[in-house]
Design a protein around this motif. Structure first.
Motif, PDB file in Angstrom:
ATOM      1  N   VAL A 230      -0.822   9.570   7.733  1.00 22.34           N
ATOM      2  CA  VAL A 230       0.217   8.557   7.204  1.00 22.34           C
ATOM      3  C   VAL A 230      -0.024   7.424   7.954  1.00 22.34           C
ATOM      4  CG1 VAL A 230       2.336   8.077   6.619  1.00 22.34           C
ATOM      5  CG2 VAL A 230       1.636  10.117   5.920  1.00 22.34           C
ATOM      6  N   ARG A 231       0.177   7.550   9.396  1.00 28.72           N
ATOM      7  CA  ARG A 231       0.370   6.434  10.232  1.00 28.72           C
ATOM      8  C   ARG A 231      -1.155   5.539  10.144  1.00 28.72           C
ATOM      9  NH1 ARG A 231       4.100   6.001  14.671  1.00 28.72           N
ATOM     10  NH2 ARG A 231       2.908   4.115  15.496  1.00 28.72           N
ATOM     11  N   GLU A 232      -2.395   6.407  10.139  1.00 26.66           N
ATOM     12  CA  GLU A 232      -3.537   5.840   9.985  1.00 26.66           C
ATOM     13  C   GLU A 232      -3.580   4.906   8.696  1.00 26.66           C
ATOM     14  OE1 GLU A 232      -7.827   7.433   9.661  1.00 26.66           O
ATOM     15  OE2 GLU A 232      -6.612   8.605  11.112  1.00 26.66           O
ATOM     16  N   SER A 233      -3.199   5.214   7.559  1.00 25.08           N
ATOM     17  CA  SER A 233      -3.230   4.448   6.407  1.00 25.08           C
ATOM     18  C   SER A 233      -2.335   3.304   6.443  1.00 25.08           C
ATOM     19  CB  SER A 233      -2.670   5.225   5.140  1.00 25.08           C
ATOM     20  OG  SER A 233      -3.289   6.576   4.951  1.00 25.08           O
ATOM     21  N   PHE A 234      -1.383   3.275   7.096  1.00 22.78           N
ATOM     22  CA  PHE A 234      -0.548   2.044   7.331  1.00 22.78           C
ATOM     23  C   PHE A 234      -1.112   0.929   8.181  1.00 22.78           C
ATOM     24  CE2 PHE A 234       3.350   5.021   6.047  1.00 22.78           C
ATOM     25  CZ  PHE A 234       3.397   4.558   4.848  1.00 22.78           C
TER      26      PHE A 234
ATOM     27  N   GLY B 264       0.899  -1.449   0.168  1.00 23.66           N
ATOM     28  CA  GLY B 264      -0.128  -0.072  -0.124  1.00 23.66           C
ATOM     29  C   GLY B 264       0.848   1.386  -0.083  1.00 23.66           C
ATOM     30  N   MET B 265       0.167   2.329  -0.458  1.00 24.32           N
ATOM     31  CA  MET B 265       0.980   3.705  -0.353  1.00 24.32           C
ATOM     32  C   MET B 265       0.050   4.655   0.509  1.00 24.32           C
ATOM     33  SD  MET B 265       1.958   3.778  -4.352  1.00 24.32           S
ATOM     34  CE  MET B 265       2.883   5.023  -4.515  1.00 24.32           C
ATOM     35  N   ALA B 266       0.689   5.435   1.382  1.00 27.68           N
ATOM     36  CA  ALA B 266      -0.186   6.385   1.859  1.00 27.68           C
ATOM     37  C   ALA B 266      -0.132   7.662   1.150  1.00 27.68           C
ATOM     38  CB  ALA B 266       0.614   6.948   3.051  1.00 27.68           C
ATOM     39  N   ALA B 267      -1.231   8.332   1.385  1.00 23.36           N
ATOM     40  CA  ALA B 267      -1.642   9.660   0.930  1.00 23.36           C
ATOM     41  C   ALA B 267      -0.320  10.565   1.161  1.00 23.36           C
ATOM     42  CB  ALA B 267      -2.946  10.460   1.365  1.00 23.36           C
ATOM     43  N   ARG B 268      -0.155  11.340   0.348  1.00 25.26           N
ATOM     44  CA  ARG B 268       0.904  12.489   0.512  1.00 25.26           C
ATOM     45  C   ARG B 268       0.650  13.441   1.668  1.00 25.26           C
ATOM     46  NH1 ARG B 268       5.359  12.558  -2.154  1.00 25.26           N
ATOM     47  NH2 ARG B 268       5.415  11.261  -4.086  1.00 25.26           N
ATOM     48  N   GLU B 269      -0.664  13.634   1.678  1.00 26.61           N
ATOM     49  CA  GLU B 269      -0.980  14.491   2.999  1.00 26.61           C
ATOM     50  C   GLU B 269      -1.924  13.613   3.852  1.00 26.61           C
ATOM     51  OE1 GLU B 269      -1.930  18.137   0.674  1.00 26.61           O
ATOM     52  OE2 GLU B 269       0.357  17.595   0.443  1.00 26.61           O
TER      53      GLU B 269
END
Ligand SMILES: *Cc1c(COP(=O)(O)O)cnc(C)c1O
Length: 201
Positions: free
Chosen positions: A153-157, A145-150
């Motif tokens: 980030v922690r939540e995406s991971f 997966g890739m996090a959003a640039r803004e």
């Protein structure tokens, strides 16, 4: 610029594999990295991956970018691992060119919720996996997966880790984290990070 040896060793100590993303790097830069002991490289274009896999067959070449079906053979034949699998037709096309061992494959999951990002939504993982498991030439080994640039980030991971945990197999890989966000990815349990600019710029 980070020293590749230091970074690789500090990641290794945490059980994390460093994939050096060489998509913007010239051959001399790749050569220097190999001299520094690096063996795992990521490429986002199939043709480039094939060229480099032929030139440096002792290294492991990871496909990390979107794949056009007519380039599937390059990945089936030359990739050590395919991180960016997110549709079954392309998976079947790749499978037709795999010889010998099954190719390790990660499902790319859209964890940022951004429509322009590739990957399947988290709630489509089970269905995609059912299809993938019917392809014996491909071996499912984890999620990418890739996090959003803004944004968070922690939540995406964390979301990707939850998806993995839900599958009930703690040995599955988590390929997440790039130049600007890899420490957060490692904190959330990444087993592979894909770092380009921070190593090659
Ligand atoms: C380019 C790329 C990377 C590396 O990005 P950097 O910001 O250069 O570290 C990682 N993953 C994917 C899928 C990429 O396309």
């Amino acid at each position: 610029m980070i020293d590749v040896r230091d970074l690789r060793h500090s990641l290794q100590a945490k059980g994390v594999r460093l994939i050096a993303v060489s998509k913007y790097a010239d051959d001399d830069a790749v050569e220097r990295m190999i001299a520094g002991g690096q063996r795992d490289f990521g490429e986002s274009r199939a043709q480039r991956l094939r060229e480099r896999a032929r030139r440096w067959p002792a290294c492991r070449w990871h496909m990390i970018g979107p794949l056009q079906r007519n380039k599937a053979k390059y990945i089936g034949r030359h990739a050590a691992m395919w991180h960016s699998c997110y549709d079954l037709e392309t998976a079947e096309a790749v499978a037709r060119h795999v010889c010998n061992q099954p190719l390790p494959v990660l499902l790319q999951v859209n964890i940022s919720g951004e429509p322009q990002k590739h990957g399947i939504p988290p709630d489509a993982i089970d269905e995609m996996l059912a299809g993938l498991r019917r392809i014996p030439q491909l071996r499912f080994v984890g999620l990418m997966g890739m996090a959003a640039r803004e944004g968070d980030v922690r939540e995406s991971f964390a979301l990707l880790r939850h998806c993995r945990d839900r599958l009930g197999d703690p040995s599955l890989e988590l390929s997440m984290g790039m130049s600007q966000d890899w420490p957060d990815a490692v904190a959330e349990g990444a087993t592979m990070v894909r770092i380009g600019r921070a190593l090659f710029d």
